[in-house]
Design an enzyme around this catalytic site. Structure first.
Site, short mmCIF file in Angstrom:
data_model
loop_
_atom_site.label_atom_id
_atom_site.label_comp_id
_atom_site.label_asym_id
_atom_site.label_seq_id
_atom_site.Cartn_x
_atom_site.Cartn_y
_atom_site.Cartn_z
N ARG A 14 0.83 -1.20 0.00
CA ARG A 14 0.00 0.00 0.00
C ARG A 14 0.87 1.25 0.00
O ARG A 14 0.51 2.26 -0.60
CB ARG A 14 -0.96 0.01 1.19
CG ARG A 14 -0.30 -0.06 2.55
CD ARG A 14 -1.31 0.14 3.67
NE ARG A 14 -0.74 -0.20 4.98
CZ ARG A 14 -1.21 0.26 6.12
NH1 ARG A 14 -2.24 1.08 6.14
NH2 ARG A 14 -0.66 -0.10 7.26
N SER A 41 -4.99 5.14 5.32
CA SER A 41 -4.79 3.68 5.32
C SER A 41 -4.30 3.19 3.96
O SER A 41 -3.37 2.40 3.88
CB SER A 41 -6.11 2.97 5.64
OG SER A 41 -6.65 3.45 6.86
N GLU A 62 -19.12 5.60 -1.54
CA GLU A 62 -18.38 4.96 -2.63
C GLU A 62 -19.10 5.05 -3.97
O GLU A 62 -18.46 5.21 -5.02
CB GLU A 62 -18.09 3.50 -2.29
CG GLU A 62 -17.13 3.29 -1.11
CD GLU A 62 -17.77 3.49 0.27
OE1 GLU A 62 -19.02 3.65 0.33
OE2 GLU A 62 -17.05 3.50 1.27
N PHE A 87 -15.18 -2.71 -0.22
CA PHE A 87 -16.24 -1.73 -0.49
C PHE A 87 -16.25 -1.32 -1.97
O PHE A 87 -17.30 -1.22 -2.58
CB PHE A 87 -16.07 -0.49 0.38
CG PHE A 87 -16.00 -0.82 1.85
CD1 PHE A 87 -16.94 -1.68 2.41
CD2 PHE A 87 -15.03 -0.28 2.66
CE1 PHE A 87 -16.89 -2.00 3.76
CE2 PHE A 87 -14.97 -0.60 4.01
CZ PHE A 87 -15.90 -1.45 4.57
N ARG A 171 -2.27 -4.61 2.54
CA ARG A 171 -1.93 -3.79 3.68
C ARG A 171 -0.62 -4.18 4.37
O ARG A 171 0.14 -3.33 4.81
CB ARG A 171 -3.06 -3.88 4.71
CG ARG A 171 -2.81 -3.11 6.00
CD ARG A 171 -3.95 -3.33 6.98
NE ARG A 171 -3.84 -2.43 8.11
CZ ARG A 171 -3.13 -2.65 9.20
NH1 ARG A 171 -2.43 -3.77 9.30
NH2 ARG A 171 -3.10 -1.78 10.19
#
Lengths: 318, 282
Positions: A14, A41, A62, A87, A171
């Site tokens: 990321r 994030s 979104e 999402f 991540r």
């Protein structure tokens, strides 16, 4: 020019994604970045800091974010829409389908926090079906890079490829396995380890540990071919057909559900073109849960040892 | 007759032409959304023949005003307007919904000259319109984006994400005009018997939008309101609530759910055309 990390460093892809956006911003003046309140994030916060005028904070909405990106793309801008894969790929699915994929607009999608590693957030945040959903979407391309170096190259590839692209980033820190001279191409796999006893086919963050498994197995006298697929769609059919013919036994390894993901994609190719024995490693028709990532990975044989166990047992029963 | 009155009279005639083309198109195809096309006809005439900066000879010009048909099923009204305006020959309308046509059931931006955005899944157009308007600001271009939505469509959650965003104090999207064709009838029932959205203007207002309410069939009012909206949109988002009649202009189609997605047969077509002709001759 992008700064490439050194081999064997542990870096979260990321971060590489966020850095690549900044490093490619001058080369791609049409690039804009869209976020749904997760830029700290997903690391698009790096882009917000460097290019605040080219960053759009759309709030936690979104569907509107994807629609606005589509509208913006009609004027020749290239929005990179970034939020958690779970999402983006599902909550905004119909918007991606009708407003992005159908009109082939130049919108890039970053599904961050792909698969299990989400900081132990559990079932609601661990995306086990985004690759499957994006792969069956007409006009969509799907890139799932293995390590930090390839993640950076994947951002560049997404930007230089016209039309919709889904990029999946993760991540947790992943070891750098590729050197700075590495390259990726749509629809082209890479053989990272040679052998004919069986073929391991991996994608995304499963590739470094699959490579480690292949190398360790060689020391036991088991010589497997290891194929890394950075693009699931288009997929390298020729490389898979050769592996099916020459190795006979195929094992797919992915940080994703086995239904419709890499395992599904490989099954579709070999079933039609060159039937072989296939084992799919991945999450099996289940929602994930909070807990230590590696413990959960191992439960699904997605650890280096789990992959090795699977190969041994497949060859034993062959 | 004053110049203004003459212009309104001409636009009314154009709207009557559009209605005739709608009926002919759906009758010829045997399918199509006739009711919601007839309700939007006056709005479309005002937009494409007076208010919007568009050029049929140069449909892709950079600083053109944009239009999105968010109620994407009302293509007979959209295509008839574009054809009447000269984006393509009216004879192409005969191919509506037929295999190989550029005139798909729902609009395809890559197939039809003058269509700025593909649409068809309700609730998505306003977000796309915001993106266009934001790109205009981002790139320093001067144009207005108009998005036409239905009242039934207004229950889609994405619309309210878009409305909340555009009207937010720290955002205030400029050069966006949302138009609601508030025809009070949707596919399966009257709007008030499905989800009664009631005072739509009030809802847009509390989300920070400038609102204007008009009779969507009063051409003089419509033109004035749309021009006002275009100016007001330079400061922030504008919603124009147009109160309309589903099936407007054909007595037996008006206020009827049955005519939401139906095409007239031969005798219905004849009767409907006679009514439009009679009204047009007045």
């Amino acid at each position: 020019m992008m700064n490439m990390p050194q081999k064997n460093e542990m870096i979260a892809p990321r971060v590489s994604f966020g850095e690549a956006l900044v490093e490619l911003a001058e080369q791609y003046p049409s690039l804009r970045v869209f976020d749904a309140d997760v830029c700290a994030s997903t690391q698009t916060g790096l882009f917000r800091e460097a290019y605040p005028d080219r960053f759009y904070q759309m709030g936690i909405a979104e569907a509107n974010m994807v629609g606005a990106a589509a509208g913006m793309a009609t004027l020749g801008l290239t929005p990179f829409v970034s939020t958690f894969a779970v999402f983006l790929a599902k909550r905004a699915l119909d918007q991606i389908r009708v407003s992005v994929a159908y009109p082939k607009l130049d919108v890039k999608l970053n599904g961050a926090y792909g698969g299990l590693p989400t900081g132990q957030a559990g079932a609601t945040h661990s995306s086990v079906e985004d690759i499957a959903v994006m792969r069956c979407m007409p006009n969509m391309k799907v890139i799932v890079p293995a390590d930090p170096v390839e993640t950076k190259l994947a951002v560049a590839l997404a930007l230089e490829t016209p039309g919709p692209v889904y990029l999946r980033t993760v991540r947790c820190p992943v070891p750098v396995i590729f050197d700075a001279g590495h390259s990726i191409e749509l629809g082209k796999g890479k053989i990272l380890h040679e052998g004919k006893d069986a073929a391991l086919i991996s994608t995304g963050m499963m590739t470094p540990r699959t490579l480690a498994a292949a190398e360790a197995l060689a020391k036991e006298g088991i010589h497997v071919r290891h194929i890394h697929l950075a693009t699931i769609k288009p997929i390298d059919e020729d490389m898979l057909i050769d592996a099916a013919r020459e190795c006979g036994t195929l094992i797919t390894v992915e940080n994703h559900g086995v239904a419709g993901g890499l395992g599904g994609a490989v099954a579709e190719v070999i079933t039609e073109k060159s039937p072989a024995t296939l084992k799919r490693l991945g999450f099996t028709d289940t929602f994930l849960e909070s807990g230590d990532d590696e413990t959960i990975f191992d439960r699904f044989n997605l650890s280096q040892e789990g992959i090795m166990r699977t190969v041994r047992s497949m060859l034993h029963t062959k | 007759m004053s110049r203004q009155r003459a212009e309104v009279a001409e636009l009314k005639q154009i709207a009557a032409d559009i209605r005739r083309l709608i009926l002919t198109t759906t009758h010829h195809a045997g399918v199509g959304h006739t009711g919601g096309s007839l309700s939007e006809a006056d709005i479309m005439a005002a937009l494409f023949f007076r208010v919007m900066n568009v050029d049929p000879e140069n449909p892709d010009m950079t600083d053109r005003d944009r239009f999105i048909l968010s109620k994407g099923h009302a293509t007979p009204g959209y295509y008839s307007t574009l054809a009447r305006r000269g984006f393509f020959p009216t004879s192409v309308l005969d191919s509506f919904d037929q295999l190989g046509t550029i005139l798909q059931g729902h609009p395809d931006m890559h197939k039809v000259p003058g269509v700025d955005m593909s649409s068809g899944s309700l609730g998505q157009g306003l977000s796309c319109g915001l993106g266009m308007a934001m790109a205009g600001t981002d790139l320093g271009l001067d144009f207005t984006t108009f998005v036409l939505m239905g009242d039934g469509e207004s229950t889609e959650g994405q619309i309210w994400e878009a409305v909340l965003y555009a009207g937010a104090d720290n955002v205030r999207v400029k050069n966006i005009v949302a138009i609601v064709d508030y025809n009070k009838v949707q596919l399966a029932s009257l709007t008030k018997d499905a989800v009664d959205i009631g005072n739509l203007a009030g809802k847009y207002q509390v989300f920070g939008w400038h609102t204007i309410e008009v009779d969507g069939h009063d051409m003089g009012q419509l033109v004035q309101a749309l021009e006002q909206a275009k100016v007001a949109a330079k400061e922030g988002p504008v919603a124009l609530i147009a109160h309309t009649v589903k099936g407007k202009g054909v007595s037996f189609m008006e206020h009827q759910c049955a005519w939401h997605g139906k095409a007239p047969n031969a005798s219905e077509y004849e009767k409907a055309m006679a009514e439009i002709d009679q009204e047009d001759a007045r």
